[in-house]
Design an enzyme around this catalytic site. Structure first.
Site, short mmCIF file in Angstrom:
data_model
loop_
_atom_site.label_atom_id
_atom_site.label_comp_id
_atom_site.label_asym_id
_atom_site.label_seq_id
_atom_site.Cartn_x
_atom_site.Cartn_y
_atom_site.Cartn_z
N ASN A 154 7.28 0.53 8.58
CA ASN A 154 7.34 -0.13 7.40
C ASN A 154 8.37 0.15 6.66
O ASN A 154 9.02 -0.39 5.73
CB ASN A 154 5.90 -0.21 6.62
CG ASN A 154 5.23 -1.26 7.17
OD1 ASN A 154 5.30 -2.35 7.09
ND2 ASN A 154 4.17 -0.93 7.98
N ARG A 176 -7.36 18.61 -3.14
CA ARG A 176 -6.32 17.44 -3.42
C ARG A 176 -5.59 17.44 -4.56
O ARG A 176 -4.21 16.90 -4.47
CB ARG A 176 -7.06 16.18 -3.35
CG ARG A 176 -7.64 15.60 -2.02
CD ARG A 176 -8.54 14.32 -2.10
NE ARG A 176 -9.42 14.09 -1.12
CZ ARG A 176 -8.79 13.50 0.29
NH1 ARG A 176 -7.46 13.41 0.22
NH2 ARG A 176 -9.44 13.31 1.33
N LEU A 178 -5.43 9.32 -1.96
CA LEU A 178 -4.86 9.82 -3.26
C LEU A 178 -5.89 9.55 -4.47
O LEU A 178 -6.53 8.78 -4.47
CB LEU A 178 -3.59 8.89 -3.79
CG LEU A 178 -2.49 9.00 -2.74
CD1 LEU A 178 -1.19 8.14 -2.82
CD2 LEU A 178 -1.62 10.56 -2.83
N HIS A 204 -1.84 -2.68 3.89
CA HIS A 204 -2.98 -2.15 4.47
C HIS A 204 -3.15 -3.45 5.61
O HIS A 204 -3.23 -4.73 5.41
CB HIS A 204 -3.99 -2.50 3.49
CG HIS A 204 -5.62 -2.19 4.03
ND1 HIS A 204 -5.87 -0.89 4.37
CD2 HIS A 204 -6.44 -2.97 4.60
CE1 HIS A 204 -7.10 -0.81 5.16
NE2 HIS A 204 -7.53 -2.13 5.32
N ASP A 252 -7.87 0.72 -1.42
CA ASP A 252 -7.64 -0.53 -0.88
C ASP A 252 -7.96 -1.67 -1.54
O ASP A 252 -8.53 -2.57 -1.11
CB ASP A 252 -8.05 -0.71 0.74
CG ASP A 252 -7.56 0.35 1.39
OD1 ASP A 252 -8.22 0.89 2.36
OD2 ASP A 252 -6.52 0.84 1.24
C1 GRF Z 1 0.33 0.48 10.15
O1 GRF Z 1 -0.63 0.25 10.78
C2 GRF Z 1 0.27 0.24 8.86
O2 GRF Z 1 -0.52 -0.99 8.69
C3 GRF Z 1 -0.53 1.07 8.18
O3 GRF Z 1 -0.11 2.37 8.75
C4 GRF Z 1 0.42 2.19 10.00
C5 GRF Z 1 2.08 2.81 10.57
O4 GRF Z 1 2.44 2.31 9.73
N1 GRF Z 1 -0.09 1.32 6.83
P1 GRF Z 1 4.42 2.54 9.83
O5 GRF Z 1 4.55 2.10 11.25
O6 GRF Z 1 4.16 4.31 9.75
O7 GRF Z 1 4.96 2.00 8.84
#
Ligand code: GRF
Length: 201
Positions: free
Chosen positions: A17, A70, A98, A114, A150
């Site tokens: 992403n 944390r 977080l 998400h 979320d």
């Molecule tokens: C994916 O399933 C995404 O939906 C979640 O983390 C997983 C890995 O995402 N947020 P990426 O390939 O590291 O962006």
């Protein structure tokens, strides 16, 4: 385009992403954002190399030395984000929860993606849960990050069909393709001040 907003992206793994977001900004001279940092809690995250290959600054703050503290981890995590002058923070496969304290520093300027059609299936194992429920449709959501996990205002959703015989991995792969379309589209709109929900089929 001048006065681009600086976008920091947090990753924990491969960062597919993150790559979609970075490439969307680097490939469009009129994009309202520019990637200013890719930050991970995992020194081995594949996303760090993929970011560096794209000329984006990277940093690592390993959460493990902080154990269950944390707040101490987040006090370190926030430093490179501030040093990079980030206007907006995108969580992209970032796998640490977080605290409200951290999130409140970025209220109204932190996004997350998400892998479910929120508010369904907050938390983990979303694809298996959608299959167990017998859902015909599934998908992904980009939302503003608020202290509740979320749970923030939804900015965009993309849907996929659930097909006969799908495994969780089949579904995850189909959703991930849509994530790579949805997140860049939502980020560009968000940086332009658009807050209406984007629906991708
Ligand atoms: C994916 O399933 C995404 O939906 C979640 O983390 C997983 C890995 O995402 N947020 P990426 O390939 O590291 O962006």
């Amino acid at each position: 385009m001048r006065n681009k907003k600086a976008v920091a992206i947090l990753v924990s793994g491969g960062g597919s992403n993150m790559v979609a977001l970075v490439d969307s900004m680097l490939n469009d001279p009129d994009h309202p954002g520019r990637p200013c940092l890719v930050l991970s809690n995992n020194a081995d995250a594949g996303g760090l190399k993929r970011a560096a290959e794209r000329g984006v600054a990277t940093a690592v703050v390993d959460h493990r030395p902080f154990g269950s503290d944390r707040a101490a981890f987040e006090a370190e995590l926030v430093k490179p984000i501030l040093e990079a002058g980030a206007d907006v923070v995108c969580l992209a496969g970032f796998m640490r929860v977080l605290t409200a304290g951290f999130v409140s520093q970025f209220e109204g300027r932190m996004l997350n993606i998400h892998p479910s059609l929120l508010p369904k299936y907050k938390g983990l194992h979303t694809h298996a849960r959608a299959l167990e429920a017998g859902d015909a449709r599934h998908g992904c959501t980009v939302h503003e990050v608020t202290p509740l996990l979320d749970d923030g205002p939804i900015l965009g959703q993309a849907e996929v069909p659930v097909l006969e015989g799908d495994t969780p991995d089949d579904l995850a792969a189909r959703v991930l393709e849509q994530e790579h379309r949805l997140y860049p589209a939502v980020l560009a709109r968000y940086l332009r001040g658009e807050r209406s929900v984007l629906h991708l089929g």
